[in-house]
Design a protein around this motif. Structure first.
Motif, PDB file in Angstrom:
ATOM      1  N   ALA A  57       0.834  -1.205   0.000  1.00  0.00           N
ATOM      2  CA  ALA A  57       0.000   0.000   0.000  1.00  0.00           C
ATOM      3  C   ALA A  57       0.865   1.250   0.000  1.00  0.00           C
ATOM      4  O   ALA A  57       0.524   2.257  -0.618  1.00  0.00           O
ATOM      5  CB  ALA A  57      -0.934  -0.016   1.213  1.00  0.00           C
ATOM      6  N   ARG A  58       2.019   1.205   0.669  1.00  0.00           N
ATOM      7  CA  ARG A  58       2.859   2.395   0.756  1.00  0.00           C
ATOM      8  C   ARG A  58       3.473   2.755  -0.593  1.00  0.00           C
ATOM      9  O   ARG A  58       3.910   3.885  -0.802  1.00  0.00           O
ATOM     10  CB  ARG A  58       3.947   2.212   1.809  1.00  0.00           C
ATOM     11  CG  ARG A  58       5.030   1.226   1.446  1.00  0.00           C
ATOM     12  CD  ARG A  58       6.149   1.244   2.472  1.00  0.00           C
ATOM     13  NE  ARG A  58       5.664   0.922   3.796  1.00  0.00           N
ATOM     14  CZ  ARG A  58       6.351   1.158   4.898  1.00  0.00           C
ATOM     15  NH1 ARG A  58       7.534   1.733   4.823  1.00  0.00           N
ATOM     16  NH2 ARG A  58       5.865   0.831   6.072  1.00  0.00           N
ATOM     17  N   SER A  59       3.511   1.797  -1.529  1.00  0.00           N
ATOM     18  CA  SER A  59       4.054   2.098  -2.854  1.00  0.00           C
ATOM     19  C   SER A  59       3.034   2.782  -3.761  1.00  0.00           C
ATOM     20  O   SER A  59       3.383   3.257  -4.844  1.00  0.00           O
ATOM     21  CB  SER A  59       4.542   0.812  -3.536  1.00  0.00           C
ATOM     22  OG  SER A  59       3.439  -0.017  -3.900  1.00  0.00           O
ATOM     23  N   ASN A  60       1.797   2.855  -3.296  1.00  0.00           N
ATOM     24  CA  ASN A  60       0.731   3.425  -4.123  1.00  0.00           C
ATOM     25  C   ASN A  60       0.712   4.947  -3.996  1.00  0.00           C
ATOM     26  O   ASN A  60      -0.224   5.545  -3.479  1.00  0.00           O
ATOM     27  CB  ASN A  60      -0.623   2.834  -3.714  1.00  0.00           C
ATOM     28  CG  ASN A  60      -1.736   3.262  -4.650  1.00  0.00           C
ATOM     29  OD1 ASN A  60      -1.492   3.563  -5.817  1.00  0.00           O
ATOM     30  ND2 ASN A  60      -2.962   3.296  -4.144  1.00  0.00           N
ATOM     31  N   VAL A  61       1.781   5.578  -4.459  1.00  0.00           N
ATOM     32  CA  VAL A  61       1.858   7.037  -4.452  1.00  0.00           C
ATOM     33  C   VAL A  61       1.657   7.545  -5.874  1.00  0.00           C
ATOM     34  O   VAL A  61       1.936   6.832  -6.847  1.00  0.00           O
ATOM     35  CB  VAL A  61       3.215   7.534  -3.906  1.00  0.00           C
ATOM     36  CG1 VAL A  61       3.383   7.115  -2.452  1.00  0.00           C
ATOM     37  CG2 VAL A  61       4.376   7.032  -4.747  1.00  0.00           C
ATOM     38  N   PRO A  62       1.169   8.769  -6.032  1.00  0.00           N
ATOM     39  CA  PRO A  62       0.990   9.305  -7.383  1.00  0.00           C
ATOM     40  C   PRO A  62       2.332   9.427  -8.100  1.00  0.00           C
ATOM     41  O   PRO A  62       3.377   9.587  -7.470  1.00  0.00           O
ATOM     42  CB  PRO A  62       0.380  10.690  -7.134  1.00  0.00           C
ATOM     43  CG  PRO A  62      -0.203  10.622  -5.765  1.00  0.00           C
ATOM     44  CD  PRO A  62       0.679   9.694  -4.998  1.00  0.00           C
ATOM     45  N   PRO A  63       2.310   9.352  -9.427  1.00  0.00           N
ATOM     46  CA  PRO A  63       3.554   9.558 -10.169  1.00  0.00           C
ATOM     47  C   PRO A  63       3.977  11.019 -10.095  1.00  0.00           C
ATOM     48  O   PRO A  63       3.158  11.904  -9.845  1.00  0.00           O
ATOM     49  CB  PRO A  63       3.182   9.174 -11.602  1.00  0.00           C
ATOM     50  CG  PRO A  63       1.717   9.466 -11.688  1.00  0.00           C
ATOM     51  CD  PRO A  63       1.163   9.128 -10.324  1.00  0.00           C
ATOM     52  N   PHE A  64       5.269  11.261 -10.299  1.00  0.00           N
ATOM     53  CA  PHE A  64       5.781  12.623 -10.446  1.00  0.00           C
ATOM     54  C   PHE A  64       5.523  12.993 -11.897  1.00  0.00           C
ATOM     55  O   PHE A  64       6.227  12.585 -12.809  1.00  0.00           O
ATOM     56  CB  PHE A  64       7.267  12.648 -10.097  1.00  0.00           C
ATOM     57  CG  PHE A  64       7.858  14.025  -9.988  1.00  0.00           C
ATOM     58  CD1 PHE A  64       7.073  15.161  -9.941  1.00  0.00           C
ATOM     59  CD2 PHE A  64       9.231  14.194  -9.924  1.00  0.00           C
ATOM     60  CE1 PHE A  64       7.626  16.427  -9.838  1.00  0.00           C
ATOM     61  CE2 PHE A  64       9.805  15.455  -9.815  1.00  0.00           C
ATOM     62  CZ  PHE A  64       8.994  16.568  -9.781  1.00  0.00           C
ATOM     63  N   MET A  65       4.469  13.763 -12.138  1.00  0.00           N
ATOM     64  CA  MET A  65       3.916  13.968 -13.471  1.00  0.00           C
ATOM     65  C   MET A  65       4.908  14.593 -14.444  1.00  0.00           C
ATOM     66  O   MET A  65       4.848  14.361 -15.654  1.00  0.00           O
ATOM     67  CB  MET A  65       2.659  14.837 -13.371  1.00  0.00           C
ATOM     68  CG  MET A  65       1.717  14.720 -14.546  1.00  0.00           C
ATOM     69  SD  MET A  65       0.174  15.618 -14.224  1.00  0.00           S
ATOM     70  CE  MET A  65      -0.547  14.603 -12.950  1.00  0.00           C
ATOM     71  N   VAL A  66       5.846  15.376 -13.927  1.00  0.00           N
ATOM     72  CA  VAL A  66       6.814  16.015 -14.815  1.00  0.00           C
ATOM     73  C   VAL A  66       7.603  14.964 -15.585  1.00  0.00           C
ATOM     74  O   VAL A  66       7.975  15.181 -16.752  1.00  0.00           O
ATOM     75  CB  VAL A  66       7.757  16.941 -14.024  1.00  0.00           C
ATOM     76  CG1 VAL A  66       8.647  16.167 -13.088  1.00  0.00           C
ATOM     77  CG2 VAL A  66       8.609  17.777 -14.963  1.00  0.00           C
ATOM     78  N   MET A  67       7.830  13.800 -14.981  1.00  0.00           N
ATOM     79  CA  MET A  67       8.564  12.745 -15.674  1.00  0.00           C
ATOM     80  C   MET A  67       7.726  12.140 -16.797  1.00  0.00           C
ATOM     81  O   MET A  67       8.267  11.705 -17.824  1.00  0.00           O
ATOM     82  CB  MET A  67       9.003  11.661 -14.682  1.00  0.00           C
ATOM     83  CG  MET A  67       9.812  12.198 -13.497  1.00  0.00           C
ATOM     84  SD  MET A  67      11.186  13.288 -13.970  1.00  0.00           S
ATOM     85  CE  MET A  67      12.251  12.148 -14.845  1.00  0.00           C
ATOM     86  N   ASP A  68       6.394  12.119 -16.632  1.00  0.00           N
ATOM     87  CA  ASP A  68       5.519  11.657 -17.709  1.00  0.00           C
ATOM     88  C   ASP A  68       5.564  12.618 -18.891  1.00  0.00           C
ATOM     89  O   ASP A  68       5.574  12.194 -20.057  1.00  0.00           O
ATOM     90  CB  ASP A  68       4.076  11.529 -17.205  1.00  0.00           C
ATOM     91  CG  ASP A  68       3.913  10.427 -16.173  1.00  0.00           C
ATOM     92  OD1 ASP A  68       4.794   9.553 -16.101  1.00  0.00           O
ATOM     93  OD2 ASP A  68       2.907  10.450 -15.440  1.00  0.00           O
ATOM     94  N   VAL A  69       5.602  13.932 -18.592  1.00  0.00           N
ATOM     95  CA  VAL A  69       5.701  14.932 -19.662  1.00  0.00           C
ATOM     96  C   VAL A  69       7.035  14.775 -20.383  1.00  0.00           C
ATOM     97  O   VAL A  69       7.109  14.834 -21.623  1.00  0.00           O
ATOM     98  CB  VAL A  69       5.557  16.358 -19.102  1.00  0.00           C
ATOM     99  CG1 VAL A  69       5.766  17.399 -20.204  1.00  0.00           C
ATOM    100  CG2 VAL A  69       4.195  16.550 -18.446  1.00  0.00           C
ATOM    101  N   MET A  70       8.087  14.559 -19.626  1.00  0.00           N
ATOM    102  CA  MET A  70       9.413  14.377 -20.215  1.00  0.00           C
ATOM    103  C   MET A  70       9.430  13.164 -21.146  1.00  0.00           C
ATOM    104  O   MET A  70      10.024  13.202 -22.238  1.00  0.00           O
ATOM    105  CB  MET A  70      10.443  14.219 -19.100  1.00  0.00           C
ATOM    106  CG  MET A  70      11.881  14.172 -19.564  1.00  0.00           C
ATOM    107  SD  MET A  70      13.008  14.040 -18.138  1.00  0.00           S
ATOM    108  CE  MET A  70      14.583  13.974 -18.983  1.00  0.00           C
ATOM    109  N   ALA A  71       8.777  12.091 -20.736  1.00  0.00           N
ATOM    110  CA  ALA A  71       8.719  10.892 -21.569  1.00  0.00           C
ATOM    111  C   ALA A  71       7.939  11.153 -22.856  1.00  0.00           C
ATOM    112  O   ALA A  71       8.340  10.699 -23.940  1.00  0.00           O
ATOM    113  CB  ALA A  71       8.078   9.742 -20.788  1.00  0.00           C
TER     114      ALA A  71
END
Length: 390
Positions: free
Chosen positions: A13-27
């Motif tokens: 459960a502790r791994s269920n954190v939101p993504p760092f969205m800036v890295m999605d934009v970079m991808a």
């Protein structure tokens, strides 16, 4: 797969954190570039220039010597002493080098601070808009991030009144403040930082000061919490002012009672910080003239955007005091900053970060631009956005 085997690989459960969205934009920007397109990168908060030549030369010399081994867990003693000297030279504050901890970037500093200061379930106040991994890391460690909404009425900084109001609703164990701040670039005055620190200390709220954008201040000089109290935890990094993001080296100034606990934690979690990065970091202090020239380039980029973006249609911008970010209100054009950023990337090849990454309350109305590139790119950004929004 057997049901029993499936249960073995269920994420915690502790791994269920939101993504760092800036890295999605970079991808997404990377996919455009892989297809032959040219993208202007304003999404990732990293300098476009390399590390100081003094740092690179020191790293090369260390490599030429051959063996690169472990260092002391808290860092190379000469680097810790050089960091302490930096506080004397830049802020007039005497820091015992024994209270300096070298870390794997500021990111490791936050993890160590949270582990050393807080228990699972503790409530820790953070400003919104603010750097997303503050909240996400606290969540992963079992703490409860408490978002304090900042507005124009408080010049987008946390005030003693806002902090104490949150504390009255349910007791806080800590507060984390950044000045200059990400994503806004807004800074706290020395008086405002002192007032907030004193209010926190009076209530027994532990004070963490993120100072990784120190050195990149334009409106007025940045104050360090190390001047205010030996009880504050200060976190800094060589990533931003010294242009050393990929070297992953930062530091903490911690209260004396936390030195040994953090020594134990870092020794178990990482053994030590990469040696080559520490050698380069120490030499980086001798490259300040070079870095000041880079800073003046950021100031020019800031001027170009502050002059050009309002003419292009983005005329509501939060105070841009320091760092290399500009946080613009796009609500007149959309109700979803993620959609706005996605369309802007696809249609103009300008990569920027949606505000929802930094602010779950009002972030759908904002976009963050990082202006750590070249003046030519900033002029091009203004032109492209002007055409796009016309």
């Amino acid at each position: 797969m057997l049901e029993s085997a499936k249960r073995l690989i269920v994420p915690s459960a502790r791994s269920n954190v939101p993504p760092f969205m800036v890295m999605d934009v970079m991808a997404a920007a990377g996919r455009i570039e892989a297809a032959g397109g040219r993208v202007i990168h304003l999404e990732v908060g990293q300098p476009a220039t390399p590390a100081p030549t003094t740092a690179i030369a020191a790293a090369r010399a260390a490599l030429a010597c051959g063996r690169i081994g472990y260092t002391e867990t808290l860092g190379i003693p000469s680097l810790r002493a050089r960091i302490a000297r930096h506080y004397r030279e830049s802020h007039g504050v005497e820091i015992d080098p024994a209270r300096v901890v070298v870390t794997t970037g500021s990111s490791a500093g936050f993890i160590l601070a949270f582990l050393a200061l807080f228990e699972p379930g503790d409530r820790v106040a953070v400003a919104v808009p603010g750097y997303p991994p503050y909240r996400h890391t606290l969540m992963a460690l079992g703490c409860e991030p408490v978002a304090i909404e900042t507005t124009a009425a408080t010049r987008f900084v946390v005030t003693p009144e806002l902090l104490l109001d949150a504390h009255r609703r349910a007791p806080l164990k800590g507060v984390l403040i950044a000045s200059p701040a990400n994503p806004t670039g807004t800074m706290m005055t020395a008086a405002a930082l002192r007032d907030l620190h004193d209010a926190a200390e009076a209530e027994g709220i532990r004070f963490i000061s993120d100072e990784i954008y120190h050195g990149l201040d334009y409106a007025f000089p940045a104050e360090t919490a190390a001047r205010l109290s030996d009880h504050a935890v200060v976190i800094n990094s060589f990533s931003k002012y010294f242009c050393m993001t990929g070297w992953r080296v930062g530091w903490m100034v911690v209260p004396e009672p936390l030195v040994r606990p953090i020594d134990r934690l870092q020794g178990n979690l990482a053994i030590s910080v990469p040696t080559l990065s520490q050698v380069a970091a120490e030499a980086a202090f001798d490259g300040r003239a070079e870095m000041e020239a880079v800073k003046h380039g950021y100031e020019e980029n800031r001027r170009i955007l502050l002059d050009g973006l309002p003419k292009a249609g983005l005329d509501k911008i939060l105070p841009v005091d320091g760092a290399f970010y500009l946080y613009a209100d796009v609500s007149r054009f959309c109700t979803d900053s993620y959609e706005f950023a996605t369309r802007m990337l696809a249609e103009t090849h300008i990569a920027a970060t949606p505000g929802i990454d930094f602010d779950p309350i009002n972030g759908r109305s904002f976009i963050r631009f990082c202006y750590a590139g070249s003046p030519a790119e900033m002029h091009e950004v203004v032109e492209r956005i002007g055409r796009w929004l016309a």
